[in-house]
Enzyme design. Structure first.
Site, PDB file in Angstrom:
ATOM      1  CG  HIS A 121      -1.898   0.953   1.435  1.00  0.00           C
ATOM      2  ND1 HIS A 121      -1.657   2.279   1.720  1.00  0.00           N
ATOM      3  CD2 HIS A 121      -3.249   0.828   1.355  1.00  0.00           C
ATOM      4  CE1 HIS A 121      -2.811   2.920   1.814  1.00  0.00           C
ATOM      5  NE2 HIS A 121      -3.791   2.063   1.597  1.00  0.00           N
ATOM      6  CG  ASP A 198       0.493  -2.473   6.130  1.00  0.00           C
ATOM      7  OD1 ASP A 198      -0.500  -2.654   6.854  1.00  0.00           O
ATOM      8  OD2 ASP A 198       0.467  -1.804   5.082  1.00  0.00           O
ATOM      9  CD  GLN A 201      -6.931  -4.758   3.499  1.00  0.00           C
ATOM     10  OE1 GLN A 201      -7.841  -5.580   3.596  1.00  0.00           O
ATOM     11  NE2 GLN A 201      -7.152  -3.475   3.322  1.00  0.00           N
ATOM     12  CE  LYS A 224      -7.968  -0.324   5.606  1.00  0.00           C
ATOM     13  NZ  LYS A 224      -6.708  -0.357   4.873  1.00  0.00           N
ATOM     14  CB  CYS A 362      -3.573   3.115  -1.677  1.00  0.00           C
ATOM     15  SG  CYS A 362      -4.824   4.311  -1.292  1.00  0.00           S
TER      16      CYS A 362
HETATM   17  C1  LIG Z   1      -5.731   0.462   4.661  1.00  0.00           C
HETATM   18  C2  LIG Z   1      -4.331   0.083   4.573  1.00  0.00           C
HETATM   19  C3  LIG Z   1      -3.314   0.921   5.025  1.00  0.00           C
HETATM   20  C4  LIG Z   1      -3.570   2.303   5.549  1.00  0.00           C
HETATM   21  O1  LIG Z   1      -4.412   2.288   6.639  1.00  0.00           O
HETATM   22  P1  LIG Z   1      -4.996   3.647   7.220  1.00  0.00           P
HETATM   23  O2  LIG Z   1      -6.095   3.187   8.119  1.00  0.00           O
HETATM   24  O3  LIG Z   1      -5.482   4.449   6.053  1.00  0.00           O
HETATM   25  O4  LIG Z   1      -3.886   4.313   7.952  1.00  0.00           O
HETATM   26  C5  LIG Z   1      -2.019   0.463   4.949  1.00  0.00           C
HETATM   27  N1  LIG Z   1      -1.738  -0.746   4.459  1.00  0.00           N
HETATM   28  C6  LIG Z   1      -2.676  -1.584   4.014  1.00  0.00           C
HETATM   29  C7  LIG Z   1      -2.291  -2.936   3.503  1.00  0.00           C
HETATM   30  C8  LIG Z   1      -4.009  -1.189   4.047  1.00  0.00           C
HETATM   31  O5  LIG Z   1      -4.945  -2.006   3.597  1.00  0.00           O
END
Ligand SMILES: *Cc1c(COP(=O)(O)O)cnc(C)c1O
Length: 404
Positions: A121, A198, A201, A224, A362
Site C-alpha cells: 500500500h 503492515d 488487511q 478495518k 493505493c
Molecule cells: C488500509 C491500509 C493501510 C492504511 O491504513 P490507514 O487506516 O489508512 O492508515 C495500509 N496498508 C494496508 C495494507 C491497508 O490495507
C-alpha cells in the site's frame, strides 16, 4: 456454522437501501462496517465517563484512564504481545508506519538499505522513500510473479548486512495475497535487519501472534476490524521502542521538562504525545471483543466460503480476469473485464446498490506491474452472504452487456 442473519442484525447499516436497492457492501478492504455494540460504546463513553486521561485525580479521569488502559491490555492479549507497554495507540496504520520510519532516520546511514515489496500500500512505500531521501539509504523492492506472489529468491538475493529494515504487508489490500511473513522475518533477522509488518488487511481476518511471528513492529488500523476510524495500534518490541526516539513532542510524553533538557516518559507514553483518541482507543477494545466472541475460526470459514463462491461465479463471465491468483488468499477478489474500464463497472453496479472499490487501491506499483489502470475489488467480511455474491455477479453481467 455462523448464523449470518443474526450477525447481520448487529450491523444497522446492512439493512439500509442504497439507490433504492438493498446495500451489498463489498468494500470491507477500505473499511469495515460497525456493529451496534461499537456504535453504542462510543456514545456511552461520552455520556458517562468523558474526561482526559493520565492527568486528573478526579473520579472520571480515573475511570477514563482505567478504561483506556484496560483496552490496551485487551489488545496486548489479542496480539499476544509480551508487555502492554509494547502496544502503542495510534490513529491508524499510516501513523504507525510513519512513527517507525521517522525513528529509523536516527539509525540509518548512507549506503544502508531498506527493503519493501512491490505489493505494498502507498502508506508502506512513501514513508520509507522519505526516510531514504533523508538519510541517503537505498530502497530495494521485492518483485512479484504473475500470480501476485512475492518472489522469495529475489528477496533472499536482496538481503545483506546493509539491510537495516524490511517492511511488508501481512495481506495485500489490492490482491488479497497472504504473504509468507514468517519466512521473511526469519531471513531478515538472519542478516540483523528489523522487520515491520503492515497488518492493516490481516487483522479483520485473523489474530496475529506477534511473539510467534517474532516481528519487530506490527501496525494496524481499528476501522478495518469493526472499530472506529482514527484508531490503530503499533506493536513494537520493547528493545526497539526504547531505541527509537519519540515521534512527536508534547504533553504526556515527558518525565521532566526544563529549557535545558527534557527527559522522556517510559513506554508506552514516550510515543503518545498529546490527548489521544480516548473514546476510540477504548472502543477498539470493544471491537476486538466483538470479533473474538464470533471467533476467528468462524470468521475464516465463512470468508473462505465467500471467496471460493465469488471466484467460481465470477470466472463464469467471459473475458473476466482475476488478479492475485496465488494459493494463499484472504477474501478479496480483484478483477477486470476485457476492454472495459473498472470505473465504468463500479459506477453501474453502484446504481444497483453494490459497493465495490475501483481504481488502483493505493497500490499503483501493482497496477503498473499488470499494465492496468486499476481493478474492481470486492472484499468480503464474515457478515456477507453467498446470495450477495450472486447479486453482484448478476450486476456485473448486466454492466458488461451495457458496456460492450
Ligand atoms: C488500509 C491500509 C493501510 C492504511 O491504513 P490507514 O487506516 O489508512 O492508515 C495500509 N496498508 C494496508 C495494507 C491497508 O490495507
Amino acid at each position: 456454522m455462523l448464523d449470518i442473519q443474526k450477525i447481520r442484525a448487529d450491523f444497522p447499516i446492512l439493512s439500509e437501501k442504497v439507490n433504492g436497492k438493498p446495500l451489498v457492501y463489498f468494500d470491507n478492504g477500505a473499511t469495515s462496517q460497525k456493529p451496534q455494540i461499537v456504535i453504542d460504546a462510543i456514545a456511552k463513553y461520552y455520556q458517562e465517563i468523558n474526561a482526559n486521561i493520565h492527568r486528573g485525580v478526579h473520579t472520571l479521569s480515573q475511570l477514563a484512564t482505567d478504561a483506556y488502559e484496560i483496552s490496551r491490555v485487551k489488545i496486548q492479549h489479542h496480539i499476544n504481545a509480551k508487555f502492554s507497554h509494547e502496544v502503542l495507540f495510534t490513529s491508524g496504520t499510516t501513523f504507525g508506519i510513519n512513527l517507525v520510519a521517522n525513528g529509523f532516520a536516527s539509525i540509518l546511514k548512507p549506503g544502508d538499505e531498506v527493503i519493501v515489496s512491490s505489493l505494498e500500500h502507498h502508506s508502506n512505500i512513501v514513508p520509507w522513500q522519505m526516510l531514504c531521501e533523508k538519510t541517503g539509504a537505498t530502497l530495494k523492492v521485492i518483485p512479484i510473479n504473475e500470480n501476485g506472489e512475492l518472489i522469495l529468491e529475489s528477496f533472499d538475493a536482496l538481503l545483506s548486512e546493509k539491510t537495516k529494515i524490511v517492511t511488508v504487508n501481512h495481506i495485500s489490500n489490492a490482491l488479497g495475497i497472504v504473504n509468507p511473513i514468517k519466512y521473511i522475518i526469519e531471513k531478515a533477522h538472519a542478516v540483523g535487519a528489523a522487520v515491520l509488518i503492515d497488518g492493516a488487511q490481516a487483522v479483520p481476518h485473523l489474530k496475529p501472534d506477534v511473539q510467534d511471528l517474532d516481528c519487530d513492529f506490527y501496525a494496524f488500523s481499528g476501522h478495518k476490524m469493526c472499530g472506529p476510524t482514527g484508531t490503530g495500534i503499533l506493536y513494537g518490541k520493547e528493545e526497539w521502542l526504547n531505541k527509537l526516539p519519540p515521534y512527536q513532542g508534547g504533553g504526556e510524553m515527558i518525565k521532566e521538562v526544563t529549557f535545558e533538557k527534557t527527559t522522556y516518559a517510559d513506554l508506552p507514553h514516550k510515543f503518545e504525545a498529546g490527548t489521544p483518541n480516548i473514546a476510540g482507543g477504548i472502543v477498539l477494545g470493544t471491537a476486538v471483543d466483538y470479533l473474538n466472541n464470533i471467533g476467528f475460526d468462524n470468521i475464516q470459514k465463512q470468508e473462505e466460503a465467500l471467496l471460493a463462491h465469488a471466484t467460481k461465479r465470477l470466472l463464469e463471465i467471459e473475458g473476466l480476469k482475476i488478479y492475485g491468483t496465488g494459493k494463499n488468499k484472504a477474501s478479496v477478489v480483484s478483477f477486470n473485464i476485457d476492454g472495459i474500464h473498472p470505473y465504468d463497472i463500479g459506477t453501474i453496479i453502484d446504481k444497483l446498490g453494490i459497493a465495490v472499490r475501483t481504481g488502483h487501491h493505493c497500490a499503483q506499483p501493482i497496477m503498473n506491474f499488470f499494465c492496468i489502470p486499476g481493478t474492481i475489488r470486492a472484499s468480503f467480511s464474515f457478515y456477507n452472504t453467498i446470495e450477495e455474491i450472486d447479486t453482484m455477479v448478476e450486476a456485473v453481467k448486466k454492466a458488461k452487456t451495457m458496456l460492450s
